[in-house]
Design a protein around this motif. Structure first.
Motif, PDB file in Angstrom:
ATOM      1  N   ALA A 215       0.816  -1.222   0.000  1.00 49.58           N
ATOM      2  CA  ALA A 215       0.000   0.000   0.000  1.00 49.58           C
ATOM      3  C   ALA A 215       0.847   1.268   0.000  1.00 49.58           C
ATOM      4  O   ALA A 215       0.690   2.151   0.843  1.00 49.58           O
ATOM      5  CB  ALA A 215      -0.969   0.001   1.182  1.00 49.58           C
ATOM      6  N   VAL A 216       1.737   1.378  -0.977  1.00 55.38           N
ATOM      7  CA  VAL A 216       2.619   2.546  -1.076  1.00 55.38           C
ATOM      8  C   VAL A 216       1.967   3.593  -1.981  1.00 55.38           C
ATOM      9  O   VAL A 216       1.851   3.382  -3.190  1.00 55.38           O
ATOM     10  CB  VAL A 216       4.002   2.157  -1.636  1.00 55.38           C
ATOM     11  N   PRO A 217       1.553   4.735  -1.425  1.00 51.72           N
ATOM     12  CA  PRO A 217       0.942   5.778  -2.247  1.00 51.72           C
ATOM     13  C   PRO A 217       2.009   6.672  -2.878  1.00 51.72           C
ATOM     14  O   PRO A 217       3.108   6.812  -2.331  1.00 51.72           O
ATOM     15  CB  PRO A 217       0.105   6.566  -1.233  1.00 51.72           C
ATOM     16  N   PRO A 218       1.712   7.288  -4.002  1.00 52.54           N
ATOM     17  CA  PRO A 218       2.668   8.234  -4.591  1.00 52.54           C
ATOM     18  C   PRO A 218       2.668   9.548  -3.823  1.00 52.54           C
ATOM     19  O   PRO A 218       1.667   9.909  -3.198  1.00 52.54           O
ATOM     20  CB  PRO A 218       2.118   8.433  -6.013  1.00 52.54           C
ATOM     21  N   VAL A 219       3.771  10.258  -3.873  1.00 57.13           N
ATOM     22  CA  VAL A 219       3.776  11.609  -3.321  1.00 57.13           C
ATOM     23  C   VAL A 219       3.010  12.527  -4.263  1.00 57.13           C
ATOM     24  O   VAL A 219       2.798  12.212  -5.437  1.00 57.13           O
ATOM     25  CB  VAL A 219       5.221  12.136  -3.119  1.00 57.13           C
ATOM     26  N   ARG A 220       2.576  13.670  -3.735  1.00 58.79           N
ATOM     27  CA  ARG A 220       1.821  14.620  -4.549  1.00 58.79           C
ATOM     28  C   ARG A 220       2.616  15.045  -5.780  1.00 58.79           C
ATOM     29  O   ARG A 220       3.838  15.195  -5.724  1.00 58.79           O
ATOM     30  CB  ARG A 220       1.469  15.859  -3.726  1.00 58.79           C
ATOM     31  N   GLU A 221       1.922  15.201  -6.876  1.00 62.56           N
ATOM     32  CA  GLU A 221       2.468  15.678  -8.148  1.00 62.56           C
ATOM     33  C   GLU A 221       3.276  14.623  -8.896  1.00 62.56           C
ATOM     34  O   GLU A 221       3.676  14.855 -10.041  1.00 62.56           O
ATOM     35  CB  GLU A 221       3.330  16.945  -7.967  1.00 62.56           C
ATOM     36  N   TYR A 222       3.544  13.473  -8.274  1.00 58.66           N
ATOM     37  CA  TYR A 222       4.353  12.469  -8.966  1.00 58.66           C
ATOM     38  C   TYR A 222       3.735  12.085 -10.307  1.00 58.66           C
ATOM     39  O   TYR A 222       4.401  12.135 -11.352  1.00 58.66           O
ATOM     40  CB  TYR A 222       4.529  11.231  -8.082  1.00 58.66           C
ATOM     41  N   PRO A 349       9.985  -0.226  18.237  1.00 56.76           N
ATOM     42  CA  PRO A 349      11.272  -0.341  17.539  1.00 56.76           C
ATOM     43  C   PRO A 349      11.214  -1.134  16.242  1.00 56.76           C
ATOM     44  O   PRO A 349      12.144  -1.049  15.429  1.00 56.76           O
ATOM     45  CB  PRO A 349      12.160  -1.052  18.573  1.00 56.76           C
ATOM     46  N   HIS A 350      10.152  -1.917  16.036  1.00 54.41           N
ATOM     47  CA  HIS A 350      10.118  -2.790  14.861  1.00 54.41           C
ATOM     48  C   HIS A 350       9.003  -2.470  13.872  1.00 54.41           C
ATOM     49  O   HIS A 350       8.778  -3.235  12.934  1.00 54.41           O
ATOM     50  CB  HIS A 350      10.014  -4.249  15.309  1.00 54.41           C
ATOM     51  N   VAL A 351       8.302  -1.373  14.050  1.00 55.63           N
ATOM     52  CA  VAL A 351       7.299  -0.930  13.068  1.00 55.63           C
ATOM     53  C   VAL A 351       7.843   0.339  12.425  1.00 55.63           C
ATOM     54  O   VAL A 351       7.902   1.399  13.053  1.00 55.63           O
ATOM     55  CB  VAL A 351       5.923  -0.692  13.711  1.00 55.63           C
ATOM     56  N   GLY A 352       8.266   0.213  11.191  1.00 52.04           N
ATOM     57  CA  GLY A 352       8.932   1.324  10.522  1.00 52.04           C
ATOM     58  C   GLY A 352       7.988   2.307   9.872  1.00 52.04           C
ATOM     59  O   GLY A 352       8.222   3.516   9.897  1.00 52.04           O
ATOM     60  N   ASP A 353       6.931   1.810   9.251  1.00 52.76           N
ATOM     61  CA  ASP A 353       6.054   2.706   8.491  1.00 52.76           C
ATOM     62  C   ASP A 353       4.638   2.164   8.470  1.00 52.76           C
ATOM     63  O   ASP A 353       4.419   0.942   8.391  1.00 52.76           O
ATOM     64  CB  ASP A 353       6.572   2.853   7.051  1.00 52.76           C
ATOM     65  N   ILE A 354       3.679   3.079   8.545  1.00 57.65           N
ATOM     66  CA  ILE A 354       2.257   2.752   8.383  1.00 57.65           C
ATOM     67  C   ILE A 354       1.737   3.696   7.319  1.00 57.65           C
ATOM     68  O   ILE A 354       1.863   4.921   7.463  1.00 57.65           O
ATOM     69  CB  ILE A 354       1.489   2.920   9.716  1.00 57.65           C
ATOM     70  N   ARG A 355       1.182   3.180   6.243  1.00 58.55           N
ATOM     71  CA  ARG A 355       0.898   3.996   5.068  1.00 58.55           C
ATOM     72  C   ARG A 355      -0.363   3.521   4.351  1.00 58.55           C
ATOM     73  O   ARG A 355      -0.957   2.527   4.730  1.00 58.55           O
ATOM     74  CB  ARG A 355       2.092   3.940   4.119  1.00 58.55           C
ATOM     75  N   GLY A 356      -0.703   4.235   3.295  1.00 54.67           N
ATOM     76  CA  GLY A 356      -1.814   3.807   2.472  1.00 54.67           C
ATOM     77  C   GLY A 356      -2.788   4.912   2.149  1.00 54.67           C
ATOM     78  O   GLY A 356      -2.593   6.091   2.485  1.00 54.67           O
TER      79      GLY A 356
END
Length: 444
Positions: A215-222, A349-356
């Motif tokens: 679930a990796v979203p693009p950055v704005r304007e990409y 310490p073991h959860v690096g990123d939460i995204r989507g």
């Protein structure tokens, strides 16, 4: 011993016997919250009576008619509905039986379009590292996941790959979103120039990256910058929304949020919500008209394209999404789930990123949060989390190789659009327990 050749033949799977709302029930009576929709498929959950009735009605009237002889009212109605909601310029729909077929159709349409235009030298396809576009040979060739591609490399068509828009992994600490997007657009332009500007047919990308990165979203304007590069060199833009489309991000088409229109757009999974196998490729008016005015024939086809019963199910799915206001719920429940997880794991310490985006949520696990260092693949952490989640009555969609096709672990969540706030809280609590137990199991 089973006669079924399962995808993991050594695994002993529970037997699913029923579905009810957001749950699946096995033969022992155990209930599992389907927090991943299978593979981001079951967007309406299980047992939606409206969809079931629509399928039954069509099956009784006319289950199937081969598309070399007939069209059907229900296929025409579904296509009209998809086009009415699509970004401007996507005026036609080519139906398939699933996502990989939709990608194959898009690749072949892109190639035939240029042949019919007299630009037969356009043969190159560019995609992104860590992308996933399907498991047929053409789709696999375009995909950028090294682990999936490696065994089949000798029989894959040539494809080229550039960096993904993966902010957590690829964006520099001193780099703004705009600068990051521009750097990636420049990289695509340099690749096009390297191959020969008039030899590239299409650039292929998932609007929101699904299975292979989480679930990796693009950055704005990409995508606006990518669209501009494609237009500059006459390259087609193919967007893969097989996972992220049909409402999964809170928009019917994920690219609506990015403000662009691709030349070809593939959908599946949530299109039919798992009630019948179906996919589709939406096609620009220019591509369609070029073929109609040229040979008048798309040199492609499968037996079950435009399947009447599948179209009837998908049409009713789309009606339910609209009439029940589910896109609003997707946005609200997605924000709730990400906020819940971010609050709980703020210092973990073991959860690096939460995204989507919407109800399309990724959780990336790391051995070292500060360095973003992945766990040793030998730990198979993502699979451990899946096992522990099942013990807690929760279905999640885990994957390894998040970083480079070999290293990295993430969990993908794609709950049904019908989830309530209370059910989202339960999903979050069960996931927290599963991750805790999986991490603990590595120390025993």
């Amino acid at each position: 011993m089973t006669s079924v050749f399962h995808r993991a033949p050594r695994a002993k799977l529970p037997v699913a016997v029923a579905g009810e709302g957001i749950e699946i029930i096995d033969s022992k009576g155990r209930r599992y919250i389907d927090a991943c929709g299978g593979a981001a498929v079951s967007c309406l959950g299980h047992g939606n009576q409206r969809v079931i009735d629509a399928i039954k009605k069509q099956a009784q009237q006319l289950p199937y008619a081969h598309t070399s002889f007939f069209t059907t009212d229900v296929a025409e109605a579904l296509a009209d509905r998809l086009v009415e909601s699509a970004p401007d310029g996507l005026g036609h729909v080519y139906f398939t039986s699933g996502g990989s077929e939709a990608i194959e159709a898009a690749l072949k349409l892109a190639r035939q379009y240029f042949v019919e235009k007299g630009e037969g030298q356009r043969r190159h396809f560019i995609a992104r590292r860590q992308s996933y576009h399907g498991n047929t040979l053409g789709a696999l060739a375009i995909g950028g996941n090294a682990w999936r591609r490696e065994p089949f490399l000798p029989i894959l068509i040539e494809a080229h790959h550039v960096s993904p828009c993966f902010a957590y992994r690829e964006q520099r600490a001193d780099e703004t979103d705009a600068a990051f997007a521009q750097r990636l657009a420049d990289e695509l332009e340099h690749k096009i120039i390297e191959l020969g500007g008039d030899t590239v047919a299409a650039f292929v990308a998932e609007t929101v990256v699904g299975a292979t990165a989480g679930a990796v979203p693009p950055v704005r304007e990409y995508f606006k910058k990518i669209r501009a590069v494609c237009d500059k060199y006459g390259v087609l833009l193919i967007l893969d929304e097989i996972m992220s489309g049909m409402g999964r991000t809170g928009y019917l088409y994920a690219c609506e949020e990015d403000g662009i229109t691709p030349d070809l757009l593939t959908i599946a999974k949530g299109l039919g919500a798992g009630y019948q196998p179906i996919g589709a490729t939406l096609v620009s008016d220019d591509i369609y008209n070029t073929i109609v005015r040229g040979s008048g024939f798309f040199q492609h086809g499968h037996t079950y394209i435009g399947h009447a019963t599948a179209c009837a199910g998908a049409l009713e799915v789309q009606r339910v999404i609209e009439e029940d206001g589910l896109l609003h719920n997707v946005q609200a429940r997605g924000e709730q789930l990400r906020a819940l997880l971010r609050a709980h794991y703020a210092q973990h310490p073991h959860v690096g990123d939460i995204r989507g985006r919407g109800l399309f949520v990724g959780v990336e696990l790391v051995a070292d949060r500060t360095l973003k260092k992945p766990f040793d693949p030998a730990f198979n952490l993502h699979a451990r989390i899946k096992r522990e989640a099942m013990k807690h009555g929760l279905m999640v969609y885990p994957m390894g190789g998040t970083v480079d096709g070999v290293s990295g672990d993430h969990i993908l969540l794609a709950p049904p659009f019908i989830c309530t706030a209370t059910q989202i809280d339960t999903i979050g609590a069960r996931l927290v327990d599963a991750i805790h137990d999986a991490l603990a199991s590595m120390n025993t």
